[in-house]
Design a protein around this motif. Sequence first.
Motif, PDB file in Angstrom:
ATOM      1  N   THR A  47       0.828  -1.212   0.000  1.00  0.00           N
ATOM      2  CA  THR A  47       0.000   0.000   0.000  1.00  0.00           C
ATOM      3  C   THR A  47       0.856   1.254   0.000  1.00  0.00           C
ATOM      4  OG1 THR A  47      -1.744  -1.162   1.216  1.00  0.00           O
ATOM      5  CG2 THR A  47      -1.822   1.244   1.210  1.00  0.00           C
ATOM      6  N   VAL A  48       1.863   1.278   0.866  1.00  0.00           N
ATOM      7  CA  VAL A  48       2.750   2.445   0.937  1.00  0.00           C
ATOM      8  C   VAL A  48       3.443   2.667  -0.406  1.00  0.00           C
ATOM      9  CG1 VAL A  48       4.882   3.310   1.970  1.00  0.00           C
ATOM     10  CG2 VAL A  48       3.106   2.368   3.430  1.00  0.00           C
ATOM     11  N   ALA A  49       3.955   1.593  -0.989  1.00  0.00           N
ATOM     12  CA  ALA A  49       4.650   1.721  -2.270  1.00  0.00           C
ATOM     13  C   ALA A  49       3.702   2.180  -3.375  1.00  0.00           C
ATOM     14  CB  ALA A  49       5.305   0.390  -2.641  1.00  0.00           C
ATOM     15  N   LEU A  50       2.471   1.683  -3.375  1.00  0.00           N
ATOM     16  CA  LEU A  50       1.490   2.101  -4.386  1.00  0.00           C
ATOM     17  C   LEU A  50       1.174   3.590  -4.256  1.00  0.00           C
ATOM     18  CD1 LEU A  50      -1.066  -0.861  -4.527  1.00  0.00           C
ATOM     19  CD2 LEU A  50       0.366  -0.030  -6.406  1.00  0.00           C
ATOM     20  N   LEU A  51       1.006   4.069  -3.023  1.00  0.00           N
ATOM     21  CA  LEU A  51       0.749   5.498  -2.822  1.00  0.00           C
ATOM     22  C   LEU A  51       1.923   6.336  -3.326  1.00  0.00           C
ATOM     23  CD1 LEU A  51      -0.890   5.433   0.738  1.00  0.00           C
ATOM     24  CD2 LEU A  51      -2.014   5.987  -1.425  1.00  0.00           C
ATOM     25  N   GLY A  52       3.137   5.844  -3.096  1.00  0.00           N
ATOM     26  CA  GLY A  52       4.321   6.535  -3.606  1.00  0.00           C
ATOM     27  C   GLY A  52       4.328   6.576  -5.128  1.00  0.00           C
ATOM     28  N   ALA A  53       3.945   5.455  -5.746  1.00  0.00           N
ATOM     29  CA  ALA A  53       3.912   5.397  -7.211  1.00  0.00           C
ATOM     30  C   ALA A  53       2.885   6.381  -7.769  1.00  0.00           C
ATOM     31  CB  ALA A  53       3.586   3.974  -7.662  1.00  0.00           C
ATOM     32  N   VAL A  54       1.726   6.483  -7.124  1.00  0.00           N
ATOM     33  CA  VAL A  54       0.694   7.427  -7.578  1.00  0.00           C
ATOM     34  C   VAL A  54       1.188   8.869  -7.458  1.00  0.00           C
ATOM     35  CG1 VAL A  54      -1.602   8.346  -7.071  1.00  0.00           C
ATOM     36  CG2 VAL A  54      -1.227   5.874  -7.069  1.00  0.00           C
ATOM     37  N   SER A  55       1.937   9.157  -6.403  1.00  0.00           N
ATOM     38  CA  SER A  55       2.419  10.535  -6.198  1.00  0.00           C
ATOM     39  C   SER A  55       3.352  10.991  -7.317  1.00  0.00           C
ATOM     40  CB  SER A  55       3.133  10.651  -4.843  1.00  0.00           C
ATOM     41  OG  SER A  55       4.401  10.013  -4.868  1.00  0.00           O
ATOM     42  N   PHE A  56       4.025  10.044  -7.988  1.00  0.00           N
ATOM     43  CA  PHE A  56       4.934  10.401  -9.079  1.00  0.00           C
ATOM     44  C   PHE A  56       4.221  11.161 -10.194  1.00  0.00           C
ATOM     45  CE2 PHE A  56       7.839   6.544  -8.117  1.00  0.00           C
ATOM     46  CZ  PHE A  56       8.477   7.274  -7.131  1.00  0.00           C
ATOM     47  N   PHE A  57       2.915  10.865 -10.397  1.00  0.00           N
ATOM     48  CA  PHE A  57       2.167  11.507 -11.479  1.00  0.00           C
ATOM     49  C   PHE A  57       1.946  12.997 -11.213  1.00  0.00           C
ATOM     50  CE2 PHE A  57       0.931   7.025 -11.860  1.00  0.00           C
ATOM     51  CZ  PHE A  57       1.149   6.815 -13.212  1.00  0.00           C
ATOM     52  N   PHE A  58       2.138  13.418  -9.963  1.00  0.00           N
ATOM     53  CA  PHE A  58       1.860  14.806  -9.601  1.00  0.00           C
ATOM     54  C   PHE A  58       3.112  15.590  -9.206  1.00  0.00           C
ATOM     55  CE2 PHE A  58      -1.773  12.113  -8.605  1.00  0.00           C
ATOM     56  CZ  PHE A  58      -2.803  12.772  -9.262  1.00  0.00           C
ATOM     57  N   ILE A  59       4.265  14.921  -9.290  1.00  0.00           N
ATOM     58  CA  ILE A  59       5.517  15.581  -8.905  1.00  0.00           C
ATOM     59  C   ILE A  59       6.480  15.552 -10.088  1.00  0.00           C
ATOM     60  CG2 ILE A  59       7.459  15.618  -7.287  1.00  0.00           C
ATOM     61  CD1 ILE A  59       5.744  14.016  -5.341  1.00  0.00           C
ATOM     62  N   PRO A  60       6.837  16.703 -10.641  1.00  0.00           N
ATOM     63  CA  PRO A  60       7.790  16.716 -11.761  1.00  0.00           C
ATOM     64  C   PRO A  60       9.222  16.513 -11.270  1.00  0.00           C
ATOM     65  CG  PRO A  60       7.151  18.953 -11.183  1.00  0.00           C
ATOM     66  CD  PRO A  60       6.329  18.045 -10.315  1.00  0.00           C
ATOM     67  N   ASN A  61      10.021  15.937 -12.109  1.00  0.00           N
ATOM     68  CA  ASN A  61      11.467  15.822 -11.858  1.00  0.00           C
ATOM     69  C   ASN A  61      11.808  15.081 -10.561  1.00  0.00           C
ATOM     70  OD1 ASN A  61      11.916  17.445 -14.188  1.00  0.00           O
ATOM     71  ND2 ASN A  61      11.574  19.291 -12.941  1.00  0.00           N
ATOM     72  N   VAL A  62      11.180  13.935 -10.370  1.00  0.00           N
ATOM     73  CA  VAL A  62      11.516  13.099  -9.213  1.00  0.00           C
ATOM     74  C   VAL A  62      12.882  12.457  -9.456  1.00  0.00           C
ATOM     75  CG1 VAL A  62      10.872  11.060  -7.867  1.00  0.00           C
ATOM     76  CG2 VAL A  62       9.098  12.611  -8.719  1.00  0.00           C
ATOM     77  N   PRO A  63      13.822  12.550  -8.491  1.00  0.00           N
ATOM     78  CA  PRO A  63      15.144  11.931  -8.668  1.00  0.00           C
ATOM     79  C   PRO A  63      15.030  10.437  -8.961  1.00  0.00           C
ATOM     80  CG  PRO A  63      15.143  13.384  -6.762  1.00  0.00           C
ATOM     81  CD  PRO A  63      13.714  13.279  -7.214  1.00  0.00           C
ATOM     82  N   GLY A  64      15.881   9.946  -9.834  1.00  0.00           N
ATOM     83  CA  GLY A  64      15.811   8.552 -10.260  1.00  0.00           C
ATOM     84  C   GLY A  64      15.943   7.547  -9.130  1.00  0.00           C
ATOM     85  N   TRP A  65      16.762   7.860  -8.119  1.00  0.00           N
ATOM     86  CA  TRP A  65      16.989   6.895  -7.043  1.00  0.00           C
ATOM     87  C   TRP A  65      15.734   6.641  -6.224  1.00  0.00           C
ATOM     88  CZ3 TRP A  65      16.029   8.588  -2.112  1.00  0.00           C
ATOM     89  CH2 TRP A  65      16.048   9.966  -1.889  1.00  0.00           C
ATOM     90  N   ILE A  66      14.802   7.607  -6.205  1.00  0.00           N
ATOM     91  CA  ILE A  66      13.573   7.422  -5.438  1.00  0.00           C
ATOM     92  C   ILE A  66      12.701   6.332  -6.069  1.00  0.00           C
ATOM     93  CG2 ILE A  66      11.378   8.530  -4.813  1.00  0.00           C
ATOM     94  CD1 ILE A  66      12.850  11.020  -4.117  1.00  0.00           C
ATOM     95  N   TYR A  67      12.764   6.210  -7.398  1.00  0.00           N
ATOM     96  CA  TYR A  67      11.971   5.175  -8.058  1.00  0.00           C
ATOM     97  C   TYR A  67      12.310   3.788  -7.534  1.00  0.00           C
ATOM     98  CZ  TYR A  67      10.237   8.533 -11.501  1.00  0.00           C
ATOM     99  OH  TYR A  67       9.605   9.596 -12.110  1.00  0.00           O
ATOM    100  N   LEU A  68      13.582   3.563  -7.207  1.00  0.00           N
ATOM    101  CA  LEU A  68      13.986   2.254  -6.686  1.00  0.00           C
ATOM    102  C   LEU A  68      13.298   1.946  -5.363  1.00  0.00           C
ATOM    103  CD1 LEU A  68      17.822   2.170  -7.453  1.00  0.00           C
ATOM    104  CD2 LEU A  68      16.006   0.851  -8.554  1.00  0.00           C
ATOM    105  N   TYR A  69      13.133   2.971  -4.520  1.00  0.00           N
ATOM    106  CA  TYR A  69      12.482   2.769  -3.226  1.00  0.00           C
ATOM    107  C   TYR A  69      11.028   2.329  -3.394  1.00  0.00           C
ATOM    108  CZ  TYR A  69      16.203   4.644  -0.288  1.00  0.00           C
ATOM    109  OH  TYR A  69      17.391   4.825   0.369  1.00  0.00           O
ATOM    110  N   ILE A  70      10.432   2.662  -4.522  1.00  0.00           N
ATOM    111  CA  ILE A  70       9.033   2.308  -4.772  1.00  0.00           C
ATOM    112  C   ILE A  70       8.926   0.990  -5.538  1.00  0.00           C
ATOM    113  CG2 ILE A  70       6.872   3.072  -5.804  1.00  0.00           C
ATOM    114  CD1 ILE A  70       7.913   4.802  -3.442  1.00  0.00           C
TER     115      ILE A  70
END
Length: 323
Positions: free
Chosen positions: A128-151
Amino acid sequence: MYRKISAILIPTLIAVGIIVYMLYRVWDDLLTALQHIVPAYLGIAIIICLAAWWLRGWRYHRILLSLNYRIKVAVTTACVFVSQTVNLIVPARLGDFIRIFILKHDYKTTYSEGISSIVVERIFDIITVALLGAVSFFFIPNVPGWIYLYIIVPLAIGFAFFLFLIIVGKLTTTNKYVRYILTMLEEIRRASLTLRSIVILGASSIVIWMLDILVCYSVVTMFEQQIPFAVIVLAIVIGNLVKAVPITPGGIGTYELAVAATFEIAGIAPAVAFLIAVIDHLIKNLITLAGGIVSIYYLGDWVIPTIKSALNAKLNGGKTSDP
């Protein structure tokens, strides 16, 4: 004795070191940030946090119901409170074992059922936490690449685990040790892989974590900051995924560092980011501690000797000791 001391002291020193380092970085700006507090939002944060705790207890009640144990929500909430309170004191999430002993003492559950119930809770939390993080990507421009790994990594592990449960359900064995593991996996599957369980546990998990995010949102508002909601979601997601790695008791230090760092990446001043992270976690931990103390009295005075005995056994490498 030295082993027990070092098992608690070293993670605690790491937590203190992280907090001290963060304080050192922003000390000159802290007083300025503190002048802009709106106290009413603190009360709102506390109410939201209490609601999230009740829902956690209700979700655990549903998990145990899937394992054929009808336990009152007040009791399941108290079990979660006590185990999480112990996790604030000792490292490696040893407090989770306390819940297993409480259930066995009062409701004659097996150890495998106790472990299975916690695994189900944890896997729904992580996904659930990871899914919420993935959804937040659609609303945040220029997310650092390393954060994607955490999700991506937690999502992959979670879905791989469910696939593994489906496959392993077809296996049989005569080896008693392997059979014990298969029994536990069957319990996990029974509690998590029915359509009813997926809907109920999935929906309640989303609400639980949205409430957790709203606690932080209230803290942000308390400091009169204008931070996009998606950034708050991502900060709490990263903080909890980092906290899931039991480096320090209760994730103290590592959680604050991860949340503050995420806010700073989004352009928030370091002092404000630090204060939001610390107060957000402080509210949650103080309510956990207060709830744990009340829950111990609610469950009975036998709980404290049980906690001591269980922790001694784990810290001594499995050797039991008298309560």
